[in-house]
Design an enzyme around this catalytic site. Structure first.
Site, PDB file in Angstrom:
ATOM      1  NE  ARG A 108      51.912  27.311  47.981  1.00 41.34           N
ATOM      2  CZ  ARG A 108      52.441  28.980  47.298  1.00 41.34           C
ATOM      3  NH1 ARG A 108      52.902  28.706  46.157  1.00 41.34           N
ATOM      4  NH2 ARG A 108      51.809  29.943  48.043  1.00 41.34           N
ATOM      5  CG  HIS A 135      47.718  31.898  50.717  1.00 40.34           C
ATOM      6  ND1 HIS A 135      48.815  31.240  51.398  1.00 40.34           N
ATOM      7  CD2 HIS A 135      48.428  33.005  49.951  1.00 40.34           C
ATOM      8  CE1 HIS A 135      49.670  31.876  51.175  1.00 40.34           C
ATOM      9  NE2 HIS A 135      49.920  32.338  49.762  1.00 40.34           N
ATOM     10  CD  GLN A 138      49.823  36.329  50.807  1.00 43.90           C
ATOM     11  OE1 GLN A 138      50.721  35.827  49.807  1.00 43.90           O
ATOM     12  NE2 GLN A 138      50.505  38.141  50.450  1.00 43.90           N
ATOM     13  CG  ASP A 229      45.436  36.551  44.737  1.00 39.78           C
ATOM     14  OD1 ASP A 229      46.693  36.511  43.719  1.00 39.78           O
ATOM     15  OD2 ASP A 229      45.633  35.605  44.445  1.00 39.78           O
ATOM     16  CB  CYS A 269      49.440  38.160  47.766  1.00 36.94           C
ATOM     17  SG  CYS A 269      48.186  37.206  45.838  1.00 36.94           S
ATOM     18  NE  ARG A 297      53.582  35.131  52.390  1.00 41.96           N
ATOM     19  CZ  ARG A 297      53.221  34.982  51.391  1.00 41.96           C
ATOM     20  NH1 ARG A 297      53.274  34.412  50.321  1.00 41.96           N
ATOM     21  NH2 ARG A 297      52.764  33.072  51.964  1.00 41.96           N
TER      22      ARG A 297
END
Ligand code: CP
Ligand code: NVA
Length: 309
Positions: A108, A135, A138, A229, A269, A297
């Site tokens: 990340r 992402h 996700q 988000d 998310c 996830r």
């Protein structure tokens, strides 16, 4: 386990075909069932995943670490501050060393280019755990959640309200692969870039359609999924005030939810800023699948690991 994706990187959904993407969703659903039934699924005994984090994380970090443990392996959390990367060691050197110890590398970070560079020099699969641009882990868990809810994806309409950020771009890719409609409502300067739009056009399957509008109501009308988000992503903290101003009309609240289909679900998310991009009431309402999405996830990441390591 022999899988069609063995040895592959998971850097961007632009690298996957519609059937590969559906394969990962099906595998995630199967592994979730196995775990809930207490059935063994330790496919990766003795394997190790190096997990480099240059940004904060709750879900991605913990879910990948736990997923590796469930698979019989080890997830090794590596904060970039503690690695020599933090003191300037080149990514291509780090890549070769970590790949010689571990069966895979999760990263990340800020720059998407850095992830591509890591993958270039690693002879083991590299997984993108979020960059400024995308992402993709996700979006897999997200469409798994939509699939669980409706039993299918084709033709479903997802409305993304707010900042056209990394999460929005990976959702565009995912919707293109799944043959879904995606309607984004973003203020003019917060729309996804031309690159993402072009990728959508190249990837889109029958049923897929992209619209980008200013008005959240127009995007939400008739939607099966309302998604949002945060307005300021990691690394954009200094823009928070300007973003708050630009995006303040882009909140998912009860009135916006009423414009969607009666059976529509709400997704985020996480982490959320309650009272900004989404109200407390909507986060906690009966149509919210936000915490199921968060749980997924782990199942989705387990599917990625099971498939590529
Ligand atoms: N959604 C998500 O990636 O959460 P974390 O930042 O906590 O990993
Ligand atoms: N867009 C957010 C997602 C966090 C999971 C960020 O990049 O900070």
């Amino acid at each position: 386990m022999d899988t069609p994706l063995k040895g592959r990187d998971y850097l961007s959904l632009t690298d996957f075909s519609p059937s590969e993407f559906q394969y990962l969703i099906d595998l995630a659903v199967e592994l979730k069932k196995k775990q809930k039934a207490g059935e063994p699924h330790a496919l990766h005994q003795g394997k190790t995943l190096a997990m480099i984090f240059q940004k904060a994380s709750t879900r991605t970090r913990v879910s990948f670490e736990v997923a590796m443990y469930h698979l019989g392996g080890l997830g090794l959390f590596l904060s970039a501050n503690d690695l020599q990367i933090g003191r300037g060691e080149p990514i291509q050197d780090t890549a070769r060393i970590l790949a010689s110890y571990c069966e895979g590398i999760l990263i990340r970070t800020f720059s998407h280019q850095e992830v591509l560079e890591l993958a270039k020099y690693s002879d083991k699969p590299v997984i993108n755990g979020l960059t400024d641009d995308e992402h993709p882990t996700q979006a897999l868990a997200d469409l798994m959640t939509v699939y669980e809810e409706f039993g299918g994806l084709k033709g479903k309409r997802l409305a993304f309200i707010g900042d056209g950020n990394n999460v929005a771009v990976s959702l565009m890719h995912a919707c293109a692969l799944a043959g879904m409609e995606i309607a984004l409502a973003c203020p003019e300067n917060y729309r996804p870039g031309d690159k993402a739009i072009k990728e959508f056009e190249q990837m889109k399957q029958p049923g897929a359609n992209l619209t980008i509008v200013d008005d959240p109501k127009a995007a939400a009308a008739g939607a099966d999924v309302l998604y949002t988000d945060v307005w300021a992503s990691m690394g954009q903290e200094q823009e928070s005030r300007a973003r708050l101003e630009a995006l303040k009309g882009y909140q998912i609240d009860a009135a916006l939810l009423r414009l969607a289909k009666p059976e529509a679900i709400v997704m985020h998310c996480l982490p959320a800023h309650r009272g900004e991009e989404i109200t407390d009431e909507v986060m906690e309402c009966a149509r919210s699948r936000i915490f199921q999405e968060g749980e997924n996830r782990m199942h989705a990441h387990k599917a990625i690991l099971a498939a590529v390591l």
